[in-house]
Scaffold this motif. Structure first.
Motif, PDB file in Angstrom:
ATOM      1  N   ILE A  73      50.162  45.055  17.811  1.00  0.00           N
ATOM      2  CA  ILE A  73      50.548  45.930  16.705  1.00  0.00           C
ATOM      3  C   ILE A  73      50.073  45.397  15.362  1.00  0.00           C
ATOM      4  CG2 ILE A  73      52.566  46.771  17.957  1.00  0.00           C
ATOM      5  CD1 ILE A  73      54.316  45.072  16.074  1.00  0.00           C
ATOM      6  N   THR A  74      49.610  44.142  15.338  1.00  0.00           N
ATOM      7  CA  THR A  74      49.113  43.574  14.076  1.00  0.00           C
ATOM      8  C   THR A  74      47.619  43.821  13.870  1.00  0.00           C
ATOM      9  OG1 THR A  74      48.539  41.395  14.966  1.00  0.00           O
ATOM     10  CG2 THR A  74      50.829  41.745  14.296  1.00  0.00           C
ATOM     11  N   ALA A  75      46.937  44.337  14.888  1.00  0.00           N
ATOM     12  CA  ALA A  75      45.504  44.574  14.778  1.00  0.00           C
ATOM     13  C   ALA A  75      45.225  45.726  13.821  1.00  0.00           C
ATOM     14  CB  ALA A  75      44.914  44.878  16.150  1.00  0.00           C
ATOM     15  N   GLU A  76      44.121  45.649  13.122  1.00  0.00           N
ATOM     16  CA  GLU A  76      43.750  46.719  12.203  1.00  0.00           C
ATOM     17  C   GLU A  76      43.547  48.020  12.969  1.00  0.00           C
ATOM     18  OE1 GLU A  76      40.471  47.576   8.650  1.00  0.00           O
ATOM     19  OE2 GLU A  76      40.422  45.712   9.800  1.00  0.00           O
ATOM     20  N   ASP A  77      44.094  49.096  12.451  1.00  0.00           N
ATOM     21  CA  ASP A  77      43.976  50.433  13.049  1.00  0.00           C
ATOM     22  C   ASP A  77      44.620  50.510  14.435  1.00  0.00           C
ATOM     23  OD1 ASP A  77      42.460  51.068  10.781  1.00  0.00           O
ATOM     24  OD2 ASP A  77      40.581  50.529  11.781  1.00  0.00           O
ATOM     25  N   ALA A  78      45.579  49.646  14.729  1.00  0.00           N
ATOM     26  CA  ALA A  78      46.180  49.584  16.066  1.00  0.00           C
ATOM     27  C   ALA A  78      46.794  50.910  16.494  1.00  0.00           C
ATOM     28  CB  ALA A  78      47.234  48.480  16.114  1.00  0.00           C
ATOM     29  N   PHE A  79      47.347  51.656  15.525  1.00  0.00           N
ATOM     30  CA  PHE A  79      48.072  52.881  15.872  1.00  0.00           C
ATOM     31  C   PHE A  79      47.267  54.161  15.617  1.00  0.00           C
ATOM     32  CE2 PHE A  79      51.503  49.803  15.043  1.00  0.00           C
ATOM     33  CZ  PHE A  79      52.252  49.957  16.199  1.00  0.00           C
ATOM     34  N   ASP A  80      46.001  54.031  15.207  1.00  0.00           N
ATOM     35  CA  ASP A  80      45.233  55.215  14.823  1.00  0.00           C
ATOM     36  C   ASP A  80      45.216  56.284  15.913  1.00  0.00           C
ATOM     37  OD1 ASP A  80      44.723  53.956  12.455  1.00  0.00           O
ATOM     38  OD2 ASP A  80      42.544  54.130  12.573  1.00  0.00           O
ATOM     39  N   GLU A  81      44.848  55.895  17.102  1.00  0.00           N
ATOM     40  CA  GLU A  81      44.701  56.873  18.189  1.00  0.00           C
ATOM     41  C   GLU A  81      46.045  57.411  18.657  1.00  0.00           C
ATOM     42  OE1 GLU A  81      42.654  57.206  22.650  1.00  0.00           O
ATOM     43  OE2 GLU A  81      42.225  55.484  21.351  1.00  0.00           O
ATOM     44  N   SER A  82      47.049  56.548  18.717  1.00  0.00           N
ATOM     45  CA  SER A  82      48.346  56.979  19.244  1.00  0.00           C
ATOM     46  C   SER A  82      49.068  57.952  18.320  1.00  0.00           C
ATOM     47  CB  SER A  82      49.240  55.764  19.517  1.00  0.00           C
ATOM     48  OG  SER A  82      49.470  55.023  18.337  1.00  0.00           O
ATOM     49  N   LEU A  83      48.610  58.074  17.073  1.00  0.00           N
ATOM     50  CA  LEU A  83      49.253  58.985  16.117  1.00  0.00           C
ATOM     51  C   LEU A  83      48.654  60.389  16.122  1.00  0.00           C
ATOM     52  CD1 LEU A  83      49.722  56.486  13.176  1.00  0.00           C
ATOM     53  CD2 LEU A  83      51.557  57.829  14.209  1.00  0.00           C
ATOM     54  N   ASN A  84      47.624  60.628  16.915  1.00  0.00           N
ATOM     55  CA  ASN A  84      47.033  61.959  16.973  1.00  0.00           C
ATOM     56  C   ASN A  84      48.065  62.995  17.423  1.00  0.00           C
ATOM     57  OD1 ASN A  84      44.401  61.267  16.185  1.00  0.00           O
ATOM     58  ND2 ASN A  84      43.827  60.671  18.264  1.00  0.00           N
ATOM     59  N   GLY A  85      48.236  64.050  16.628  1.00  0.00           N
ATOM     60  CA  GLY A  85      49.135  65.133  16.999  1.00  0.00           C
ATOM     61  C   GLY A  85      50.605  64.846  16.854  1.00  0.00           C
ATOM     62  N   VAL A  86      50.946  63.739  16.189  1.00  0.00           N
ATOM     63  CA  VAL A  86      52.346  63.334  16.031  1.00  0.00           C
ATOM     64  C   VAL A  86      52.890  63.839  14.702  1.00  0.00           C
ATOM     65  CG1 VAL A  86      53.778  61.288  15.560  1.00  0.00           C
ATOM     66  CG2 VAL A  86      52.249  61.317  17.536  1.00  0.00           C
ATOM     67  N   GLN A  87      54.160  64.289  14.708  1.00  0.00           N
ATOM     68  CA  GLN A  87      54.804  64.747  13.469  1.00  0.00           C
ATOM     69  C   GLN A  87      55.759  63.717  12.869  1.00  0.00           C
ATOM     70  OE1 GLN A  87      54.888  67.292  16.310  1.00  0.00           O
ATOM     71  NE2 GLN A  87      52.833  67.493  15.462  1.00  0.00           N
ATOM     72  N   GLY A  88      56.305  62.855  13.698  1.00  0.00           N
ATOM     73  CA  GLY A  88      57.253  61.856  13.211  1.00  0.00           C
ATOM     74  C   GLY A  88      57.073  60.529  13.918  1.00  0.00           C
ATOM     75  N   VAL A  89      57.542  59.459  13.284  1.00  0.00           N
ATOM     76  CA  VAL A  89      57.423  58.110  13.836  1.00  0.00           C
ATOM     77  C   VAL A  89      58.764  57.405  13.723  1.00  0.00           C
ATOM     78  CG1 VAL A  89      56.317  55.847  13.603  1.00  0.00           C
ATOM     79  CG2 VAL A  89      54.980  57.940  13.187  1.00  0.00           C
ATOM     80  N   VAL A  90      59.158  56.725  14.806  1.00  0.00           N
ATOM     81  CA  VAL A  90      60.266  55.768  14.757  1.00  0.00           C
ATOM     82  C   VAL A  90      59.686  54.412  15.119  1.00  0.00           C
ATOM     83  CG1 VAL A  90      62.474  55.055  15.736  1.00  0.00           C
ATOM     84  CG2 VAL A  90      62.016  57.489  15.351  1.00  0.00           C
ATOM     85  N   HIS A  91      59.670  53.517  14.148  1.00  0.00           N
ATOM     86  CA  HIS A  91      59.029  52.211  14.326  1.00  0.00           C
ATOM     87  C   HIS A  91      60.103  51.148  14.542  1.00  0.00           C
ATOM     88  CE1 HIS A  91      56.205  48.952  13.991  1.00  0.00           C
ATOM     89  NE2 HIS A  91      56.727  48.488  12.875  1.00  0.00           N
ATOM     90  N   THR A  92      60.302  50.767  15.812  1.00  0.00           N
ATOM     91  CA  THR A  92      61.302  49.746  16.141  1.00  0.00           C
ATOM     92  C   THR A  92      60.661  48.413  16.502  1.00  0.00           C
ATOM     93  OG1 THR A  92      61.456  50.081  18.556  1.00  0.00           O
ATOM     94  CG2 THR A  92      62.696  51.600  17.138  1.00  0.00           C
ATOM     95  N   ALA A  93      59.337  48.395  16.746  1.00  0.00           N
ATOM     96  CA  ALA A  93      58.681  47.194  17.270  1.00  0.00           C
ATOM     97  C   ALA A  93      58.681  46.067  16.244  1.00  0.00           C
ATOM     98  CB  ALA A  93      57.247  47.525  17.674  1.00  0.00           C
ATOM     99  N   THR A  94      59.221  44.914  16.641  1.00  0.00           N
ATOM    100  CA  THR A  94      59.211  43.708  15.810  1.00  0.00           C
ATOM    101  C   THR A  94      59.673  42.544  16.671  1.00  0.00           C
ATOM    102  OG1 THR A  94      59.883  42.801  13.654  1.00  0.00           O
ATOM    103  CG2 THR A  94      61.593  43.828  14.983  1.00  0.00           C
ATOM    104  N   PRO A  95      59.254  41.315  16.383  1.00  0.00           N
ATOM    105  CA  PRO A  95      59.777  40.174  17.140  1.00  0.00           C
ATOM    106  C   PRO A  95      61.277  40.004  16.881  1.00  0.00           C
ATOM    107  CG  PRO A  95      57.805  39.578  15.874  1.00  0.00           C
ATOM    108  CD  PRO A  95      58.250  40.909  15.383  1.00  0.00           C
TER     109      PRO A  95
END
Length: 368
Positions: A73-95
């Motif tokens: 998740i720290t890589a540049e553009d890590a979420f670019d593809e997974s956000l296609n067609g998405v309207q909302g995000v819940v970001h829980t990922a963290t150590p």
């Protein structure tokens, strides 16, 4: 920004975690489509099998649920593809651990992961709201008691832990390192949002939960497999033999039911006025003695050995008030006022934890 109602598609990061898995379940139950992210293909298969088997094939049919792998998740553009067609995000990922040595191992992934998803979402005009999971540890110290009881709100920040980590680095406690990562990642998110809000298609909301307790969504084979820090504490402080010598995280701590945390994330997606706001998720302050007493009132014979481990609270003379140590109260009242939120009471939270552990066959040592 407009509220997001079903069947909007929501990206949930860290979806195999304690909170993330509950968020996935409640969103699916409410009729949202969910795209979940995990870090490995094995975890993707396990989560998909879990959703299909535990919550019926209907929940996963018709594209309502899908799971994708975001290995770093720290890589540049890590979420670019997974956000296609998405309207909302819940970001829980963290150590979520207190056992790393280098503060950078906490801070780097937390900040980069959070900023990464905000940067990626800025490229997708379909995204209208992002909800980030923070922590009360970003609000104030969660271990060292104050000199006198104090109430903390959404206006407060835990600068003490940040200063301690800056001063002594590796020698700081794991909780101070973790707390610093939550402060820095949340502040980075708000700074990015404020600097770019006029060009973003989305707005930002933050949930900062207290210590989270409740039924586990995954299926560990034994208490040793519990991955949630809060639920590890619940097991150790209440049911492990021998009983621990001292209360942790402190004599008095703040709690919230995991279902309430997941519900608050969903409320912040579907409540228009929640945009641009921070909400504490805290049902109140308690002690583990309160937990022992609540468990002992279940009265169904399952926990006969609990009183031997943790004797009931001694009765007080009539008219004498309990001597409660100074502690921090993390106020969850903003959510009550603005979201109409009703928290699960302690007795019900304890019951749900006991029934979950008992259903897994983990409490047989307390039956006699």
């Amino acid at each position: 920004m407009p509220a997001l109602s079903p069947p909007a598609k929501i990206l949930v990061t860290g979806a195999n975690g304690f909170v993330g898995c509950w968020v996935v379940y409640l969103l699916l139950e409410a009729g949202y489509a969910v795209r979940a992210t995990v870090r490995t293909s094995d975890k993707a298969c396990a989560l998909t099998d879990h959703i299909v088997s535990k919550y019926s094939l209907e929940l996963s049919a018709g594209g309502a649920f899908e799971c994708v792998v975001v290995p770093d998740i720290t890589a540049e553009d890590a979420f670019d593809e997974s956000l296609n067609g998405v309207q909302g995000v819940v970001h829980t990922a963290t150590p979520v651990t207190f056992h790393l040595d280098d503060p950078a191992e906490y801070i780097g992934p937390a900040v980069k992961g959070t900023l990464g998803i905000l940067h990626s979402a800025a490229k997708h005009t379909s995204v209208k709201r992002i909800v980030i999971t923070s922590s009360i540890s970003a609000v104030a110290d969660i271990v060292r008691p104050p000199a006198q009881t104090v109430v903390r709100t959404e206006d407060d920040w835990n600068d003490d832990s940040v200063k301690i980590v800056a001063k002594i680095g590796h020698a700081a406690t794991g909780i101070d390192k973790y707390s610093t990562s939550k402060v820095k990642s949340e502040r980075a998110a708000w700074n990015f949002y404020e600097e770019n809000r006029h060009t973003l298609s989305y707005d930002l909301s933050v949930v900062a939960p207290a210590w989270i307790f409740g039924p586990l969504q995954d299926d560990p084979s034994s208490p040793a497999g519990i991955t949630s820090v809060s639920m590890q504490l619940a097991w150790t402080q209440m049911f492990s033999v021998p009983a621990p010598p001292a209360a942790f995280p402190s004599d008095i701590f703040n709690y919230v039911h995991v279902r309430d945390v997941a519900e608050m994330h969903m409320r912040m997606l579907n409540t228009e006025d929640a945009g641009g706001k921070r909400f504490l998720a805290s049902a109140g302050a308690c002690s583990f003695q309160d937990w022992y007493d609540a468990a002992n009132t279940l009265g169904d014979g399952r926990l006969l050995g609990l009183q031997k481990l943790h004797p009931p609270r001694a009765p007080r003379p009539e008219g004498e008030e309990e001597d409660v140590p100074a502690h921090t109260v993390f106020s969850g009242k903003r959510a009550e006022r603005e979201l109409g939120f009703v928290y699960t009471p302690l007795a019900e939270t304890v019951r749900d934890v006991v029934e979950d552990f008992d259903g897994r066959g983990w409490l047989k040592h307390l039956e006699t």
